[in-house]
Design an enzyme around this catalytic site. Structure first.
Site, PDB file in Angstrom:
ATOM      1  CE1 TYR A 139      -3.185  -2.968   1.206  1.00 48.53           C
ATOM      2  CE2 TYR A 139      -4.524  -0.977   1.314  1.00 48.53           C
ATOM      3  CZ  TYR A 139      -4.420  -2.348   1.274  1.00 48.53           C
ATOM      4  OH  TYR A 139      -5.551  -3.112   1.292  1.00 48.53           O
ATOM      5  CE  LYS A 185       2.310 -17.706  -2.952  1.00 51.02           C
ATOM      6  NZ  LYS A 185       1.427 -18.886  -3.053  1.00 51.02           N
ATOM      7  CG  ASP A 217      -1.333 -20.613  -1.363  1.00 51.01           C
ATOM      8  OD1 ASP A 217      -0.763 -20.664  -0.252  1.00 51.01           O
ATOM      9  OD2 ASP A 217      -0.829 -21.091  -2.406  1.00 51.01           O
ATOM     10  CG  ASP A 241      -8.045  -5.243   2.435  1.00 55.03           C
ATOM     11  OD1 ASP A 241      -8.957  -4.864   3.170  1.00 55.03           O
ATOM     12  OD2 ASP A 241      -8.068  -5.123   1.196  1.00 55.03           O
ATOM     13  CG  ASP A 245     -13.529  -7.719   3.178  1.00 56.47           C
ATOM     14  OD1 ASP A 245     -13.175  -7.029   4.162  1.00 56.47           O
ATOM     15  OD2 ASP A 245     -14.161  -7.243   2.214  1.00 56.47           O
TER      16      ASP A 245
HETATM   17  C1  IPM Z   1     -10.222  -1.648   4.667  1.00 50.02           C
HETATM   18  C2  IPM Z   1     -10.367  -1.127   3.252  1.00 50.02           C
HETATM   19  C3  IPM Z   1      -9.200  -0.226   2.895  1.00 50.02           C
HETATM   20  C4  IPM Z   1      -7.942  -1.071   2.888  1.00 50.02           C
HETATM   21  C5  IPM Z   1      -9.345   0.538   1.573  1.00 50.02           C
HETATM   22  C6  IPM Z   1     -10.626   1.292   1.467  1.00 50.02           C
HETATM   23  C7  IPM Z   1      -8.182   1.472   1.356  1.00 50.02           C
HETATM   24  O1  IPM Z   1     -10.541  -2.168   2.353  1.00 50.02           O
HETATM   25  O2  IPM Z   1     -10.144  -0.831   5.595  1.00 50.02           O
HETATM   26  O3  IPM Z   1     -10.221  -2.868   4.869  1.00 50.02           O
HETATM   27  O4  IPM Z   1      -7.620  -1.736   1.887  1.00 50.02           O
HETATM   28  O5  IPM Z   1      -7.259  -1.079   3.922  1.00 50.02           O
HETATM   29 MN    MN Z   2     -10.833  -4.091   3.297  1.00 52.89          MN
END
Ligand code: IPM
Ligand code: MN
Ligand code: NAD
Length: 357
Positions: A139, A185, A217, A241, A245
């Site tokens: 990032y 990885k 993975d 990240d 999710d």
């Molecule tokens: C999160 C989001 C952010 C990230 C984006 C919006 C920059 O996905 O907070 O998880 O990738 O960190």
């Molecule tokens: Mn995210």
């Protein structure tokens, strides 16, 4: 207790779930005798619209002067082609506040275990936390370049960055089931090879904490197959990240998971892991649980208000237990009606407590 909290509502469902957070905080203040000064500041797409940039200097200064920061969500299709996207403001805020440790607890509430796509006996064993490195990696590394023919992102990690996040994970594991899973990885990436080496070095200082390494993975698969094996996961920015999710599905919805982001100087920011959900924005449909839980994390981790944080968690559990859910969990409640029930449950707890005294 008296605290100044900066509220960055942001975009999409951000303002809707922030409204729930504020109502909860105001009630905590009233029920438990605290004064929370809630200061709204512009951030994200909303700030781009008003002053041309996602993180105005005034907003950053307010955050730096606050006791803690609450954030809803940023981004949306309106700004996808803007010269500066709202997400850029979020990254700049994390970097400027030094928020290197993003803690994302994943727990499955008993009342919603049956809504997880996993068998409920597997889902109800889920109790882990993702410790995501938040201010380094792909990032933030340079060079970052794009021409019509080629694009470059760079992934750099320094020893210091890896060491401090792995240390954070071990410290946390000491207070839990004493197991750290480092996800990398290392079969391909140089940064992961260094990450794994340093994780092993740090582990020597924590003989009572077990360390395992899993390739990212395989880890993605294990998170669905056998999530009960994880206690503290530590991983780099992008893997964290994506995996968090994925983890939210275990809990039934992305709308369930809160997070805390900590710095070395004591300032922390609290936000749901989800985004601005443009598909449901402005419809009073968002699940406010992730945001309200972020408030509970703030009360506990920044202000040591454990009783108040527990009261919030118990109120959410009580509402879910009687089958009141928002649409993402298959229910009929709206953002505001679900919040009303949580507030009512909190008031009832206090009344029952007084009755007993
Ligand atoms: C999160 C989001 C952010 C990230 C984006 C919006 C920059 O996905 O907070 O998880 O990738 O960190
Ligand atoms: Mn995210
Ligand atoms: P998203 O997290 O906004 O939404 C993904 C899916 O989950 C959508 O179907 C959405 O409706 C649902 N969802 C998310 N939160 C929910 C909630 N509280 N209640 C009910 N359903 C919920 O991810 P996306 O659609 O990929 O991204 C939309 C925008 O948000 C993008 O601009 C992205 O960059 C941004 N984003 C911001 C943050 C942040 O501010 N921290 C985090 C992730 C994404």
């Amino acid at each position: 207790m008296e605290k100044r909290i900066v509220c960055l509502a942001g975009d999409g469902i951000g303002p809707e779930v922030m409204e729930s957070a504020k109502r909860v905080l105001q009630l905590v203040g009233r029920l438990y005798g605290h004064k929370f000064h809630l200061q709204d500041e512009r951030f994200g797409g909303a700030a781009i619209d008003e002053c041309g940039q996602p993180l105005p200097a005034r907003t950053l200064a307010a955050c730096l002067a606050s006791d803690a920061v609450l954030l809803g969500a940023v981004g949306g299709p309106r700004w996808d082609e803007a010269p500066e996207r709202p997400e850029k403001g979020l990254l700049a805020l994390r970097k400027s506040l030094g928020l290197y440790a993003n803690v994302r607890p994943v727990e499955v509430d008993k009342a919603v275990a049956h809504l997880s796509p996993l068998k409920s006996e597997v889902a109800s064993e889920v109790q882990f936390v993702v410790v995501r490195e938040l201010t380094g990696g792909i990032y933030f590394s340079f060079p970052k370049e794009r021409t019509a023919e080629q694009a470059t992102d760079t992934l750099t990690y320094t020893r210091r960055e890896i060491e401090r996040i792995v240390e954070y994970a071990f410290q946390l594991a000491k207070t839990r089931r004493k197991k750290v899973t480092s996800i990398d990885k290392a079969n391909v990436l140089e940064s992961s090879k260094l990450w794994r080496e340093i994780a092993k070095e740090v582990a020597v200082r924590y003989p009572d904490v077990e360390l395992e390494h899993i390739l990212v993975d395989a880890a993605a698969m294990e998170m669905i197959r056998n999530p009960g094996r994880f206690d503290v996961i530590v991983t780099e920015n992008l893997f964290g990240d994506i995996l968090s999710d994925e983890a939210s599905v275990l809990a039934g919805s992305l709308g369930m998971l809160p997070s805390a982001s900590h710095s070395e100087n004591g300032l922390s920011l609290y936000e749901p892991i989800h985004g601005s959900a443009p598909d449901i924005a402005g419809k009073n449909k968002a699940n406010p649980i992730a945001m309200i839980r972020s408030v509970a994390m703030m009360l506990e981790q920044s202000f040591e208000l454990r009783k108040e944080a527990k009261a919030i968690e118990e109120a959410i559990a009580a509402v879910l237990k009687v089958g009141r859910f928002t649409g993402d969990l298959g229910g009929k409640e709206t953002t505001s009606s679900f919040t009303d029930y949580v507030l009512r449950a909190m008031e009832e707890q206090v009344l029952v407590g007084r009755g007993k005294a």
